[in-house]
Design an enzyme around this catalytic site. Structure first.
Site, short mmCIF file in Angstrom:
data_model
loop_
_atom_site.label_atom_id
_atom_site.label_comp_id
_atom_site.label_asym_id
_atom_site.label_seq_id
_atom_site.Cartn_x
_atom_site.Cartn_y
_atom_site.Cartn_z
N SER A 55 -1.85 6.25 -6.02
CA SER A 55 -3.47 5.95 -6.58
C SER A 55 -3.94 7.47 -5.98
CB SER A 55 -4.63 5.28 -5.94
OG SER A 55 -4.67 4.91 -4.38
N GLU A 68 0.82 -1.19 0.33
CA GLU A 68 0.20 0.10 -0.20
C GLU A 68 1.24 1.45 -0.29
OE1 GLU A 68 -3.07 0.61 -0.96
OE2 GLU A 68 -4.10 -1.63 0.11
#
Length: 316
Positions: free
Chosen positions: A248, A229
């Site tokens: 992202s 992540e």
């Protein structure tokens, strides 16, 4: 997962934040309630950008209902995304393009090129699967809300990634307080397509399957947080991001090098607490792509219930 106190069904979703997901569900993570009449409601937190927008709330409920009704083996629901939703996807994709070229690691960029996700419209999950499956063996399944840690991470062993289908509120296209399809697909699908990353996801899934204690499950999930992540690696002398949570997010990609950057410490990573709703103040840096591949794979291949305590003892 059943919340026995209220008879609410908490449907599987991506990206649980931490051990709090094993008990009380924090409201900021938008749990999903199925009422006796079969209607589905997403519980948005009071500070969520869409909480006072009735159209957005109805849309979230509708998309959650589609996912909640889905059963494996049946066609994945294909929402009829609106022009506004396609516009949010387009805005984020365009904003991330230059940032990825400047700050993403080579494997992420190669994966992004290989699967060629659309930048002008929201892809359907079967389209994401069709792009990923030949190279990685991974497929995307739709989910409505919050996921227990074991189900989310354990599914990696079978090549399954659970993904939401909603988009963040259009008033703040560059921000989301929770994982949406932009995070799930632009972040994780591009990452999965990078060389070696699908194998590491599978190792995470296998490691989770070997655990029985909550302690060991939490520990490996926190290591995942600070790697897949929010991982950073040195590549040809430059800091590059490989974590899906960074890549992202427009803000995180632009600013991750301003965080407190520390050498990789698996014990510290496994024990650290974090807030999913804020920029991450501490990140761990792998010295090279080969160190990431070799050391993380070695850690995951032998991981079981005894690993956290063994590491703690070794660290003194």
């Amino acid at each position: 997962m059943l919340n026995e106190a209220s008879n609410e069904v908490i449907h599987v979703s991506m990206n649980p934040a931490d051990d709090r997901d094993l008990g009380v569900i924090p409201s900021r993570y938008s749990p999903v309630r199925t009422d006796p009449d079969g209607s589905v409601t997403v519980e948005l937190a009071g500070d969520h950008p869409g909480v006072t927008d009735p159209d957005y709330r109805a849309r979230r409920d509708h998309l959650a209902g589609l996912a909640a009704a889905w059963q494996p083996g049946h066609p994945v629901p294909a929402p009829d995304y609106t022009d506004e939703e396609h516009g949010v996807w387009r805005t984020v994709s365009e904003s991330l393009e230059e940032l990825h070229q400047r700050f993403a690691c080579r494997a992420f960029l190669d994966g992004k090129d290989a699967i060629g996700l659309p930048t002008d419209h929201v892809p359907q999950l079967p389209d994401v699967t069709a792009r990923l499956l030949p190279a990685t063996g991974f497929r995307y399944h739709p989910v409505a809300g919050l996921a227990p840690l074991r189900e989310f991470y354990g599914s990696f062993a079978a090549g399954v990634f659970w993904s939401t289908q909603y988009l963040r509120h259009p008033s703040v296209p560059l921000y989301t307080p929770e994982p949406d399809i932009i995070h799930e697909v632009i972040g994780h699908a591009n990452q999965l397509a990078g060389a070696g990353y699908a194998d590491m996801y599978r190792l995470v899934g296998s490691a989770v399957e070997r655990t029985h204690s909550d302690e060991a499950l939490r520990f490996v999930s926190h290591v995942f947080w600070y790697t897949m992540e929010f991982g950073v690696v040195r590549e040809q002398g430059e800091l590059r991001a490989f974590g899906a949570g960074i890549l992202s997010s427009v803000g995180e990609t632009a600013s991750f090098r301003d965080a407190d950057l520390r050498p990789v410490d698996l014990v510290a990573m496994g024990r650290a607490e974090y807030d999913i709703t804020r920029f991450q103040p501490v990140l761990y840096v792998w010295s090279s792509p080969s160190e990431l591949q070799d050391r993380l794979s070695g850690f995951l291949e032998s991981y079981d219930d005894a690993t956290p305590r063994t590491l703690l003892r070794a660290a003194g």
